[in-house]
Design a protein around this motif. Structure first.
Motif, PDB file in Angstrom:
ATOM      1  N   LEU A  31     -36.624  -7.836 -39.579  1.00 15.45           N
ATOM      2  CA  LEU A  31     -36.609  -6.417 -39.211  1.00 15.45           C
ATOM      3  C   LEU A  31     -37.131  -6.298 -37.788  1.00 15.45           C
ATOM      4  O   LEU A  31     -38.202  -6.827 -37.468  1.00 15.45           O
ATOM      5  N   MET A  32     -36.375  -5.632 -36.924  1.00 15.28           N
ATOM      6  CA  MET A  32     -36.765  -5.579 -35.517  1.00 15.28           C
ATOM      7  C   MET A  32     -36.704  -4.138 -35.023  1.00 15.28           C
ATOM      8  O   MET A  32     -35.668  -3.500 -35.094  1.00 15.28           O
ATOM      9  N   ASP A  33     -37.859  -3.633 -34.534  1.00 17.01           N
ATOM     10  CA  ASP A  33     -37.921  -2.244 -34.080  1.00 17.01           C
ATOM     11  C   ASP A  33     -37.924  -2.211 -32.557  1.00 17.01           C
ATOM     12  O   ASP A  33     -38.959  -2.443 -31.936  1.00 17.01           O
ATOM     13  N   GLU A  34     -36.791  -1.944 -31.976  1.00 20.56           N
ATOM     14  CA  GLU A  34     -36.636  -1.915 -30.514  1.00 20.56           C
ATOM     15  C   GLU A  34     -37.330  -3.099 -29.846  1.00 20.56           C
ATOM     16  O   GLU A  34     -38.140  -2.927 -28.930  1.00 20.56           O
ATOM     17  N   PRO A  35     -36.976  -4.304 -30.278  1.00 24.03           N
ATOM     18  CA  PRO A  35     -37.726  -5.466 -29.772  1.00 24.03           C
ATOM     19  C   PRO A  35     -37.534  -5.692 -28.275  1.00 24.03           C
ATOM     20  O   PRO A  35     -38.398  -6.259 -27.629  1.00 24.03           O
ATOM     21  N   PHE A  36     -36.401  -5.245 -27.739  1.00 25.84           N
ATOM     22  CA  PHE A  36     -36.150  -5.500 -26.321  1.00 25.84           C
ATOM     23  C   PHE A  36     -36.246  -4.220 -25.488  1.00 25.84           C
ATOM     24  O   PHE A  36     -35.839  -4.185 -24.334  1.00 25.84           O
ATOM     25  N   GLY A  37     -36.781  -3.151 -26.108  1.00 27.46           N
ATOM     26  CA  GLY A  37     -36.816  -1.845 -25.461  1.00 27.46           C
ATOM     27  C   GLY A  37     -37.600  -1.825 -24.160  1.00 27.46           C
ATOM     28  O   GLY A  37     -37.295  -1.039 -23.266  1.00 27.46           O
ATOM     29  N   ALA A  38     -38.603  -2.705 -24.048  1.00 28.96           N
ATOM     30  CA  ALA A  38     -39.457  -2.654 -22.857  1.00 28.96           C
ATOM     31  C   ALA A  38     -38.998  -3.639 -21.785  1.00 28.96           C
ATOM     32  O   ALA A  38     -39.660  -3.793 -20.775  1.00 28.96           O
ATOM     33  N   LEU A  39     -37.872  -4.302 -22.026  1.00 29.26           N
ATOM     34  CA  LEU A  39     -37.453  -5.351 -21.083  1.00 29.26           C
ATOM     35  C   LEU A  39     -36.313  -4.863 -20.195  1.00 29.26           C
ATOM     36  O   LEU A  39     -35.564  -3.958 -20.551  1.00 29.26           O
ATOM     37  N   ASP A  40     -36.173  -5.497 -19.032  1.00 30.31           N
ATOM     38  CA  ASP A  40     -35.096  -5.040 -18.144  1.00 30.31           C
ATOM     39  C   ASP A  40     -33.741  -5.560 -18.621  1.00 30.31           C
ATOM     40  O   ASP A  40     -33.634  -6.471 -19.434  1.00 30.31           O
ATOM     41  N   GLU A  41     -32.706  -4.915 -18.100  1.00 33.19           N
ATOM     42  CA  GLU A  41     -31.323  -5.102 -18.536  1.00 33.19           C
ATOM     43  C   GLU A  41     -30.890  -6.584 -18.568  1.00 33.19           C
ATOM     44  O   GLU A  41     -30.262  -7.039 -19.521  1.00 33.19           O
ATOM     45  N   ILE A  42     -31.234  -7.318 -17.499  1.00 31.39           N
ATOM     46  CA  ILE A  42     -30.739  -8.693 -17.388  1.00 31.39           C
ATOM     47  C   ILE A  42     -31.372  -9.576 -18.453  1.00 31.39           C
ATOM     48  O   ILE A  42     -30.694 -10.333 -19.163  1.00 31.39           O
ATOM     49  N   VAL A  43     -32.679  -9.432 -18.603  1.00 30.62           N
ATOM     50  CA  VAL A  43     -33.395 -10.192 -19.628  1.00 30.62           C
ATOM     51  C   VAL A  43     -32.847  -9.825 -21.004  1.00 30.62           C
ATOM     52  O   VAL A  43     -32.644 -10.667 -21.878  1.00 30.62           O
ATOM     53  N   ARG A  44     -32.582  -8.555 -21.176  1.00 29.68           N
ATOM     54  CA  ARG A  44     -32.090  -8.033 -22.438  1.00 29.68           C
ATOM     55  C   ARG A  44     -30.760  -8.657 -22.827  1.00 29.68           C
ATOM     56  O   ARG A  44     -30.570  -9.081 -23.968  1.00 29.68           O
TER      57      ARG A  44
END
Ligand code: ADP
Ligand code: MG
Lengths: 287, 258
Positions: free
Chosen positions: B161-174
Motif C-alpha cells: 500500500l503506497m500513499d503518494e510515495p513519490f509526491g515530494a519528489l521532482d518529475e525526473i526522479v519520479r
C-alpha cells in the motif's frame, strides 16, 4: 578572533565597574578608620585602602584572584582550606544528585507518556514541587535524614536530585512524544508493541530533548548541593565555605567560593554539551 | 467464485470532529484481484488516504464490510499481509539503510541470519545493493524513498500500500522511480494499492484506476487499463495512453461537478 574582542571588552568593562564599586562600598570603613586615627585620607590613599582591606565589604578583583590562587593552587588539594577539596565534596554530591534526578525524571516521563492516569496526576505535583523554595525545605530534609542516621553525601544528593529531576521530566515528556503520527502509524503497520515502539522509536527520538534538559539539570543539581551545604553544621563543600565565610566576615573567601562554584557549573554544562554533540552527531541528529 | 484480495462492500467512514461529523467515505464498493496495480486518484480530501488506511487497519470503517485476504484488516495486519509506504520515507537517522530495513524484521522477530538475507534481497530489488551501510542523510530523496519501499517489502507481504510515495519528489526522479516500481511489481507479483495526484503516473502504472470525488468521499469511476503489462516510458506518448489519461481527466471533472 571576531568574538574575542567583544568578549574581552565586556570583561574589561566589568572589572573596571567592579574596581569602582569596591572603592564606593569600602570607603566608609576606610574613612571610619582614618577618623579613629584622627587623620584624613586623600583620594589616592582612599582608593589604595579600599582595594586592600582585610575584610572589605566588596573585595577588589585582584584580592579575589589572590584568594583563589591561595586556596586552589598554592595549597595541597587535600587540605581543609583548599577549594579543590571542597569543590570535590560538592561535585561528588552534585553528580550523585544529578544521576538520581535524571533517572527519576526519565522514569516519571516514561510513566507520563504511557499512562493517562500518570499524565493527569504527576505533572501538577512535579510543578508544585518546584514552587516550594528549596531554601525552606533543604534544612528540614537534612535534619530529618540526620536524625535517622543518614548524613554526608546522600542528603545533599537528594536535595540536588529534587531540583534536577524537573527539567528532565519536562524535556523527556516532550522528547518521548516527539515522533509524529506517521512514525507511530508506521510502527502500528508492523504491529509493534508499546515497548518495541519505546526502545526503537521514542527513546532515540527523545535524545535531543534529553540533552537540552540535562544541561539545565546539571546546573540545578549544583545549586541544590550548594544550598544543601548551607545549613549550620556543614563544614565541607563549597556551600559550607560560603556560609563560614559570611559568619566570619571573610568576604574574599565568599567570593572565591562563588567563583569556584561558577567555574564548576560552567565546566559541567560544557561537558554535558560536548557529550551531547558527540552523541547526536553519531545518531545523525545534530542540528 | 474467488473473492478479491481486497474486498470492500459499502464501506463508509464518518469522522467525529469538533466541527461536527465529516463523511470521509461513502458507500465504497471495490474489489482488487491478486497481482493488480490499482491507483487511487482524486482531489485533496476525497478520502484516498482514509481508504488506504482502512485497508491497513489504521482506521476502522463506521459502516460496510472490508476484507483483506479474506481476513479483517486488523487480522490481516497481524498476519503481515501488507507493507505500507508513506509519503515521507521516515527512515531513522540513527540507523543505517540496512538497519532501517531490519527494523520491521526485528519487531516481527526474524532471526539475525534471516534478517541479513532479506535485507540483501530487497536492497537488490530497489537497486540499492551497495548502500546498506550508508546512513539516510547520505542518500538522495529518491533513494531514501526506494529504501522505504525496500523496508515495506522485507517481510514478504503480498500487498503493497503506497500513499503518494513519490509526491515530494521532482518529475525526473519520479519517472525513474515509476519505471523501477513497474519492474519491481512484475518481478514480485505483488498486489499494489497506490494513491497519487498525478494523472500520468496513475495511467502509466495501473491496471485499474479508481477515480474518487470529494464531499462525501466516494468512487466516481473505475477505469480498467487497456495498456499492456510491459510498459516502456515512451508508452506515454501512445494514443492509447493519451485516451486513457483523457478518460481519467473527464472522470475527475464529472466527480467535481457533482
Ligand atoms: N483523523 C481525522 N479526523 C477528522 N477528519 C479527518 C481525519 N482524517 C481525514 N479526515 C478528513 O477526511 C477527509 C478525507 O481525508 P483524506 O483521506 O486524507 O483525503 P485525501 O487523502 O484524498 O486527500 C478530509 O475531509 C479530511 O479532512
Ligand atoms: Mg492523502
Amino acid at each position: 578572533m571576531t568574538k574575542v574582542v567583544p568578549v574581552l571588552t565586556v570583561i574589561v568593562a566589568l572589572v573596571l565597574i567592579w574596581y569602582a564599586a569596591a572603592v564606593g562600598m569600602n570607603a566608609q570603613w576606610a574613612r571610619d578608620q582614618a577618623a579613629r586615627a584622627e587623620t584624613t585620607l586623600g583620594f589616592g590613599e582612599l582608593v589604595v585602602d579600599t582595594w586592600s582591606q582585610d575584610r572589605p565589604v566588596l573585595p577588589a578583583p585582584h584580592q579575589v584572584a589572590q584568594g583563589l590562587y591561595d586556596s586552589v593552587l598554592a595549597i595541597k588539594p587535600t587540605s581543609k582550606r583548599s577549594l579543590v577539596y571542597h569543590g570535590w565534596i560538592t561535585l561528588s554530591a552534585t553528580l550523585a544528585g544529578f544521576g538520581i534526578g535524571t533517572l527519576a525524571g526519565i522514569a516519571l516521563a516514561v510513566g507520563i507518556v504511557h499512562s493517562r492516569a500518570m499524565d493527569m496526576s504527576v505533572m501538577p505535583w512535579a510543578i508544585a514541587s518546584q514552587t516550594i523554595p528549596i531554601l525552606a525545605i533543604a534544612p528540614m530534609i537534612i535534619v530529618v535524614l540526620n536524625s535517622i542516621g543518614i548524613s554526608g553525601l546522600l542528603p545533599k544528593a537528594i536535595i540536588s536530585a529534587y531540583l534536577s529531576f524537573f527539567p528532565v521530566v519536562v524535556g523527556m515528556v516532550k522528547g518521548l512524544r516527539a515522533p509524529d503520527a506517521m512514525q507511530l502509524d508506521q510502527m502500528r503497520t508492523w504491529s509493534a508493541t508499546n515497548s518495541q515502539t519505546f526502545w526503537r522509536l521514542r527513546l532515540p527520538s527523545s535524545m535531543p530533548y534529553l540533552f537540552a534538559s540535562l544541561k539545565v539539570a546539571i546546573a540545578a543539581a549544583l545549586v541544590g548541593t550548594i544550598v544543601a551545604e548551607l545549613p549550620a553544621g556543614a563544614t565541607r563543600g563549597l556551600g559550607a565555605r560560603l556560609l563560614s565565610g559570611s559568619y566570619y566576615g571573610q568576604t574574599v573567601q565568599i567570593w572565591s567560593a562563588l567563583f569556584a562554584a561558577a567555574a564548576l557549573a560552567a565546566a559541567l554544562v560544557v561537558i554535558v554539551g560536548l557529550i551531547e554533540r558527540g552523541v547526536l552527531k553519531r545518531m545523525g541528529m545534530a542540528q | 467464485m474467488k473473492t478479491p484480495v481486497i474486498n470492500a462492500k459499502g464501506v463508509c467512514l464518518t469522522f467525529e470532529t469538533n466541527d461536527g461529523p465529516v463523511q470521509a467515505l461513502k458507500d465504497v464498493d471495490l474489489g482488487i484481484e491478486r497481482g493488480e496495480f490499482v491507483s487511487f486518484i482524486g482531489p485533496s480530501g476525497c478520502g484516498k488516504t482514509t481508504f488506504l488506511r482502512c485497508i491497513a487497519g489504521l482506521e476502522v470503517p463506521t459502516g460496510g464490510t472490508l476484507t483483506v485476504n479474506g481476513l479483517t484488516p486488523d487480522e490481516a495486519r497481524k498476519a503481515r499481509s501488507y507493507g505500507y509506504v508513506f509519503q515521507a520515507a521516515g527512515l531513522y537517522p540513527w540507523r543505517t539503510i540496512a538497519g532501517n530495513i531490519k527494523l520491521p524484521l526485528e519487531i516481527m522477530g526474524y532471526s539475525k541470519a534471516d534478517q541479513e538475507k532479506r535485507v540483501e534481497k530487497v536492497l537488490g530489488l530497489v537497486e540499492l545493493d551497495s548502500f546498506g551501510k550508508k546512513f539516510p542523510w547520505q542518500l538522495s530523496g529518491g533513494m531514501q524513498q526506494r529504501a522505504s519501499i525496500a523496508r515495506a517489502l522485507a517481510f514478504d507481504a503480498d500487498i503493497l500500500l503506497m500513499d503518494e510515495p513519490f509526491g515530494a519528489l521532482d518529475e525526473i526522479v519520479r519517472d525513474h522511480l515509476n519505471e523501477q516500481l513497474l519492474a519491481l511489481w512484475a518481478r514480485t507479483q505483488k498486489t499494489i494499492g497506490f494513491v497519487t495526484h498525478s494523472i500520468p503516473e496513475a495511467v502509466y502504472l495501473s491496471t485499474k484506476i479508481v477515480v474518487m470525488s470529494p464531499r462525501p468521499g466516494r468512487i466516481a469511476e473505475v477505469i480498467e487499463s487497456t495498456l499492456p503489462r510491459e510498459r516502456p516510458l515512451d508508452i506515454r506518448e501512445s494514443p492509447e495512453f493519451i485516451a486513457l489519461a483523457h478518460r481519467v481527466r473527464e472522470g475527475l471533472r464529472e466527480g467535481h461537478d457533482a
